[in-house]
Write an enzyme that holds these catalytic residues in place. Structure first.
Site, PDB file in Angstrom:
ATOM      1  N   HIS A 122      -4.064   6.022   3.296  1.00 49.25           N
ATOM      2  CA  HIS A 122      -4.682   4.768   2.858  1.00 49.25           C
ATOM      3  C   HIS A 122      -4.105   3.571   3.601  1.00 49.25           C
ATOM      4  O   HIS A 122      -4.836   2.723   4.125  1.00 49.25           O
ATOM      5  CB  HIS A 122      -4.482   4.611   1.343  1.00 49.25           C
ATOM      6  CG  HIS A 122      -5.340   3.546   0.725  1.00 49.25           C
ATOM      7  ND1 HIS A 122      -4.848   2.312   0.365  1.00 49.25           N
ATOM      8  CD2 HIS A 122      -6.657   3.540   0.400  1.00 49.25           C
ATOM      9  CE1 HIS A 122      -5.826   1.589  -0.161  1.00 49.25           C
ATOM     10  NE2 HIS A 122      -6.932   2.307  -0.155  1.00 49.25           N
ATOM     11  N   ASP A 157       0.839  -1.191   0.000  1.00 53.54           N
ATOM     12  CA  ASP A 157       0.000   0.000   0.000  1.00 53.54           C
ATOM     13  C   ASP A 157       0.876   1.244   0.000  1.00 53.54           C
ATOM     14  O   ASP A 157       2.012   1.222  -0.480  1.00 53.54           O
ATOM     15  CB  ASP A 157      -0.923  -0.036   1.227  1.00 53.54           C
ATOM     16  CG  ASP A 157      -2.215   0.733   0.999  1.00 53.54           C
ATOM     17  OD1 ASP A 157      -2.175   1.974   1.000  1.00 53.54           O
ATOM     18  OD2 ASP A 157      -3.256   0.091   0.808  1.00 53.54           O
ATOM     19  N   SER A 202     -11.046  -1.700  -1.117  1.00 51.89           N
ATOM     20  CA  SER A 202      -9.847  -1.896  -0.297  1.00 51.89           C
ATOM     21  C   SER A 202     -10.245  -2.237   1.131  1.00 51.89           C
ATOM     22  O   SER A 202      -9.680  -3.146   1.758  1.00 51.89           O
ATOM     23  CB  SER A 202      -8.980  -0.631  -0.297  1.00 51.89           C
ATOM     24  OG  SER A 202      -8.312  -0.455  -1.516  1.00 51.89           O
TER      25      SER A 202
END
Length: 692
Positions: A226, A186, A386
């Site tokens: 994120h 990520d 996600s």
């Protein structure tokens, strides 16, 4: 959207040499400083090229692939994949040969990375003019142009995945996943956040492209957003699914949430090398990203999965068929779509969760509360596939911690088996995708005890075949699964049946399109059947009599499925695979002009029976389900007319679909029944009862 911040022209070699002479040492040093990332550019002589010459391979043709979505393409950077048995020394020599031959033609190239350990090949920066040359090199299997991948994000979630028996004032899972390590590919992560502090190790791996735009300001809170949120969803102290799981993060997405296929490949290779150097318990890899379909990325996922690693990925947020994206389209990856608190597909503006046959199941993915990178105690709500994939990665970690010896096939089957069934409103999906998309929302198993004694099966749909008469579609099971039955489906009703056949040492399900048809699907029923010995018995079209018959004649073998295919275009009111248990062993019976195939298996304590549900007049859909404790292994139609579109299994229910009865001109003589074969293992069931 490239892997470097600017594009460079490719200079002819004579002109480049002349410029170097004119610039002199000072100019050369300045140019060297400006192009520091080009330190390995090669200028080779013809003699060096000749010295590396090898005999070309005959009878093989390498292919070129690129992303179908033009804005995501990264021309100028290519992954050269070599044949499977190619050694590292051969990979390096092939790369040098490419550089030498390119230099002879006046082109500069740079080898960015040589792959080994996961797949053989190398990453090269070069002009597209050299592709034809590269495709002809020895050992080359295929070449893929690099492309972009993207993060897929735009507390009801914990309650939703918890079985009722565990629900209380707060989420208390039966096992925290303490024996499992989760790798997260990520963005960077704020590792000192109270949710994940001490639970996440930030590795030194980083492979990201430059951010778009010269004025982009790298704020730490945005660079870490994120990854920090997903790490918290997987194993956060308060809002995490698997609170005991440890994590390792690899940075493959930049501050804008963008990465590359090549960077993801190198990250997967890093994990494989780490696995070899430091063997640990079960590994889960979370890939919360998506790009266009990539053959090489799917191949890398396959290699890693076959090395015992469980990969979980986001289906994608494009409100599209997940099979058009990678790694979501890789069969060895567990692909997760997103639902909201009402178990409905997540909508993200004009887009939303992806869907289709490549999705394994759905999970919570809207307004998910998790760690925020704004401060070490902040929380934030994010949405997307996600987040859904992070939930399933957490569930997988807990299941593997409870049963560390589970294979990928066993884990996937358990995830499907324990999911909430038929809770999603299918009207949200495009009409042609509804039958292909699983109506499953992930949930924790109520208990791991006794799960291993159940017969687990799942339904696998093929890609849609072409519309030509000879077109076929093939559905395959995972290596650890047994193909117990095969069926087919055509929206036009024009098909020539299906059959089970051996391919590469495994049985596959092949469906046949008919003249004037719009294409066909093959549907495989894939099951976990330890110590099974399965085979297919075929009866060719009968020369005389009313029908073709075949049964399991080997002692101890039971019938698990029937299939049938024919060469004529229209059998009229025919009898494709049906079961006749009366007076004889269960057998498959079909039209005299059709070939009939019986799937017969022998396994400890395996027993099967037939269930049939008919209706006096035709309807658009007829179903029959297996009882509690029995598992559906075969599904077919009786008697089956030209109006039958096909038969397929949905969870433990056999579904037979017909054309619209208001326009098909059906009569009562053409009534249809759904016929199910339901199986169980007496030996395993008794063992389960003893444990309970």
């Amino acid at each position: 959207m490239g892997t470097v911040s600017s594009r460079r022209s490719w200079w002819p070699l004579p002109l480049l040499l002349l410029l170097l002479l004119l610039l002199g040492p000072a100019g050369a040093r300045a140019q060297e400083d400006e192009d520091g990332d080009y330190e390995e550019l090669v200028l080779a002589l013809r003699s060096e090229e000749d010295g590396l010459a090898e005999a070309p391979e005959h009878g093989t043709t390498a292919t070129f692939h690129r992303c179908a979505k033009d804005p995501w393409r990264l021309p100028g950077t290519y992954v050269v994949v070599l044949k499977e048995e190619t050694h590292l020394s051969q990979s390096e020599r092939t790369a040098r040969r490419l550089q030498a031959q390119a230099a002879h033609r006046g082109y500069l190239t740079k080898i960015l990375h040589v792959f080994h350990g996961l797949l053989p090949g190398f990453l090269v920066k070069m002009s597209g003019d050299l592709l034809e040359l590269a495709l002809k090199l020895p050992h080359v299997d295929y070449i893929e142009e690099d492309s972009s991948v993207f993060a897929q994000s735009i507390p009801w979630n914990l309650e939703r995945i918890t079985p009722p028996r565990y629900r209380a004032d707060e989420y208390q899972p039966p096992d925290g996943g303490s024996l499992v390590e989760v790798y997260l590919l990520d963005t960077s992560i704020q590792s000192d956040h109270r949710e994940i502090e001490g639970r996440v190790m930030v590795t030194d791996f980083e492979n990201v492209p430059e951010e778009d735009g010269t004025r982009f300001h790298r704020q730490a809170s945005k660079c870490d957003s994120h990854g920090t949120h997903l790490a918290g969803v997987v194993s956060g102290r308060d809002a995490g699914v698997a609170k005991g799981a440890s994590m390792r993060s690899l940075r493959v997405l930049n501050c804008q949430g963008k990465g590359t296929v090549s960077g993801t490949l190198i990250g997967l290779e890093f994990i494989r090398k780490s696995q070899l150097v430091r063997p640990v318990g079960p590994l889960v890899v979370l890939l919360p990203l998506a790009g266009g379909y990539s053959r090489v990325l799917n191949a890398a996922c396959q290699r890693l999965a076959r090395a015992g690693v469980v990969l979980v990925t986001a289906a994608g947020n494009f409100r599209d068929d997940a099979c058009l994206y990678s790694p979501a389209s890789a069969p060895e990856v567990i692909t997760v779509g997103a639902t909201n608190a009402q178990d409905q597909p997540v909508t993200l503006g004009t887009l939303g969760t992806n869907f289709g046959r490549c999705v394994d199941l759905f999970a919570p993915g809207e307004d998910i509360i998790g760690a925020s990178s704004d401060c070490s105690t902040c929380f934030v709500s994010q949405s997307g596939t996600s987040q859904a994939a992070a939930h399933v990665a957490g569930i997988a970690a807990m299941m593997l911690s409870a049963e560390p010896e589970l294979t990928l096939a066993e884990l996937r089957q358990r995830l499907i088996h324990f999911s909430a069934k038929d809770v999603i409103n299918e009207a949200w999906f495009p009409e042609d995708q509804r039958v292909l998309t699983p109506n499953l929302v992930a949930a924790l198993p109520p208990s791991t005890h006794g799960a291993g004694w159940q017969l687990f099966c799942r339904t696998v749909w093929s890609a849609h075949s072409g519309p030509t008469r000879m077109a076929t579609a093939v559905a395959r099971c995972a290596p650890d699964e047994e193909l117990l039955s095969c069926s087919s489906f055509s929206r036009s009703g024009k098909r020539r049946g299906e059959r089970m056949e051996a391919q590469g040492g495994k049985l596959v399900c092949r469906a046949h399109n008919a003249f004037g048809g719009e294409g066909v699907y093959a549907i495989a029923r894939c099951c976990l059947l330890p110590q099974a010995n399965c085979s297919v018995h075929t009866a060719p079209p009968a020369e005389a009599g009313m029908g073709t018959r075949v049964h399991c004649h080997q002692q101890g073998h039971v019938l698990t499925g029937c299939s049938s295919h024919w060469e004529v275009e229209d059998l009229g009111t025919h009898k494709p695979p049906v079961l006749r248990p009366r007076g004889q062993p269960n057998q498959c019976v079909g039209h005299r002009e059709a070939s009939i195939h019986a799937s017969c298996c022998r396994a400890p304590g395996l027993e099967c029976k037939v269930k049939e549900h008919g209706i006096p007049a035709p309807q658009e859909q007829v179903t029959v389900a297996c009882e509690e404790g029995w598992t559906l292994t075969g599904c077919s139609a009786l008697p089956g007319t030209s109006h039958v579109l096909g038969a397929y299994a949905v969870d433990n229910t056999c579904v037979v679909r017909n054309r619209d009865v208001s326009t098909a001109g059906s009569t009562s003589e053409e009534a249809v029944a759904a016929v199910a074969i339901c199986c169980r293992s007496r030996h395993l069931a008794q063992a389960s009862q003893e444990l309970q």
